[in-house]
Enzyme design. Structure first.
Site, PDB file in Angstrom:
ATOM      1  N   LYS A   1     -21.279 -65.667-122.830  1.00 20.82           N
ATOM      2  CA  LYS A   1     -21.269 -64.649-121.776  1.00 20.82           C
ATOM      3  C   LYS A   1     -21.237 -63.235-122.351  1.00 20.82           C
ATOM      4  O   LYS A   1     -21.021 -63.008-123.536  1.00 20.82           O
ATOM      5  CB  LYS A   1     -20.091 -64.898-120.830  1.00 20.82           C
ATOM      6  CG  LYS A   1     -20.313 -66.114-119.935  1.00 20.82           C
ATOM      7  CD  LYS A   1     -19.296 -66.221-118.837  1.00 20.82           C
ATOM      8  CE  LYS A   1     -19.668 -67.350-117.874  1.00 20.82           C
ATOM      9  NZ  LYS A   1     -18.659 -67.511-116.806  1.00 20.82           N
TER      10      LYS A   1
ATOM     11  N   ARG B   1     -16.700 -75.524-120.038  1.00 22.79           N
ATOM     12  CA  ARG B   1     -18.105 -75.562-119.588  1.00 22.79           C
ATOM     13  C   ARG B   1     -18.938 -74.814-120.624  1.00 22.79           C
ATOM     14  O   ARG B   1     -18.714 -73.615-120.858  1.00 22.79           O
ATOM     15  CB  ARG B   1     -18.225 -74.913-118.212  1.00 22.79           C
ATOM     16  CG  ARG B   1     -19.621 -74.951-117.604  1.00 22.79           C
ATOM     17  CD  ARG B   1     -19.607 -74.289-116.223  1.00 22.79           C
ATOM     18  NE  ARG B   1     -20.902 -74.331-115.579  1.00 22.79           N
ATOM     19  CZ  ARG B   1     -21.868 -73.426-115.758  1.00 22.79           C
ATOM     20  NH1 ARG B   1     -21.665 -72.412-116.578  1.00 22.79           N
ATOM     21  NH2 ARG B   1     -23.012 -73.531-115.117  1.00 22.79           N
TER      22      ARG B   1
END
Length: 261
Positions: free
Chosen positions: A206, A241
């Site tokens: 991210k 995840r």
């Protein structure tokens, strides 16, 4: 939890698949590499993304859920969606869990989860994908995220959903600045409103690693992702995840070997 993106605009280009065959192949490889869950998403929720019509989201997702279920009867499948209609179709097609990045914004989602009794992940997001990173602000980010997740969780509990199947996700990168993300990760289970619930972290590749490490290209963010994942057990995280299942599986196996000795 391995990520399979059925979108042309997901933030990490290498996670996208463009055909049914490649989606099943990606899921199979992830399962072979050690994934317990395959998370299938057909709407990008990256910062600035526009919403996808429910019909288009369902058109993309459902054939893949069906095909992955046929190919991998023992793998657990999660459908990444904000919409109860898509979630219902995916559960009918063989999905086991709903991963809702909007923490039950669709009024029909609570009833669906209660009816099916399936696991559900409720993720915190300030704003919507198209505007969530415009100017995110909090007074006390940990308290506010916990409070919002508690409201969502209570709606499930009041509908009869077992807290043990509810998973909290602090929503790293979803309406948060770097300092918010780091505070939420450092808080660990303090953001989980009920001790019976589980905790999921989704930090893989991210933008926080652009801010934190200067890695602008998502292809250069694996080391940072692994660094955060290495702390997950310390913070009692239940599910990670990730885009890179093999690398994370190796990380956890190596760490376990050292702990065993």
């Amino acid at each position: 939890m391995g990520v399979v993106n059925l979108t042309p605009d997901s933030f990490h280009a290498a996670s996208r698949v463009d055909s049914l065959e490649s989606a099943v192949g990606r899921a199979r490889q992830m399962a072979d590499d050690g994934a317990d869950w395959i998370d299938i998403g057909a709407e990008s929720t990256r910062p600035g993304a526009s919403a996808v019509d429910p019909e288009e989201e369902e058109r993309r997702a459902i054939p893949v859920v069906e095909a992955v279920r046929r190919a991998l009867p023992d793998v657990c499948i999660s459908i990444d969606t904000r919409r109860a209609s898509v979630a219902r179709a995916a559960l009918d097609a063989g999905a086991d869990m709903v991963n809702d990045v909007s923490a039950l914004s669709d009024p029909a989602m609570v009833g669906l989860i209660a009816q099916r009794g399936c696991p559900v992940c409720i993720m915190h997001m300030q704003g919507l994908p198209e505007d969530m990173q415009d100017d995110p602000s909090y007074g006390d980010v940990v308290a506010e995220v916990r409070g919002d997740l508690e409201k969502a969780a209570m709606s499930l509990f009041e509908a009869g959903v077992d807290p043990g199947v509810v998973i909290a996700d602090p929503g790293i990168g979803f309406g948060k600045r770097l300092e918010h993300n780091l505070a939420l990760l450092s808080a660990g289970r303090a953001i989980v409103p009920d001790e019976r619930m589980r905790l999921l972290w989704g930090v893989s590749r991210k933008s926080m690693f652009h801010r934190l490490l200067g890695r602008e290209d998502t292809a250069d963010r694996l080391a940072g992702s692994l660094g955060i994942a290495a702390k997950a057990a310390e913070f009692d995280v239940d599910i990670i995840r990730v885009h890179d299942v093999a690398e994370h599986s190796d990380l956890f196996s190596a760490m376990s070997a050292l702990e065993a000795d």
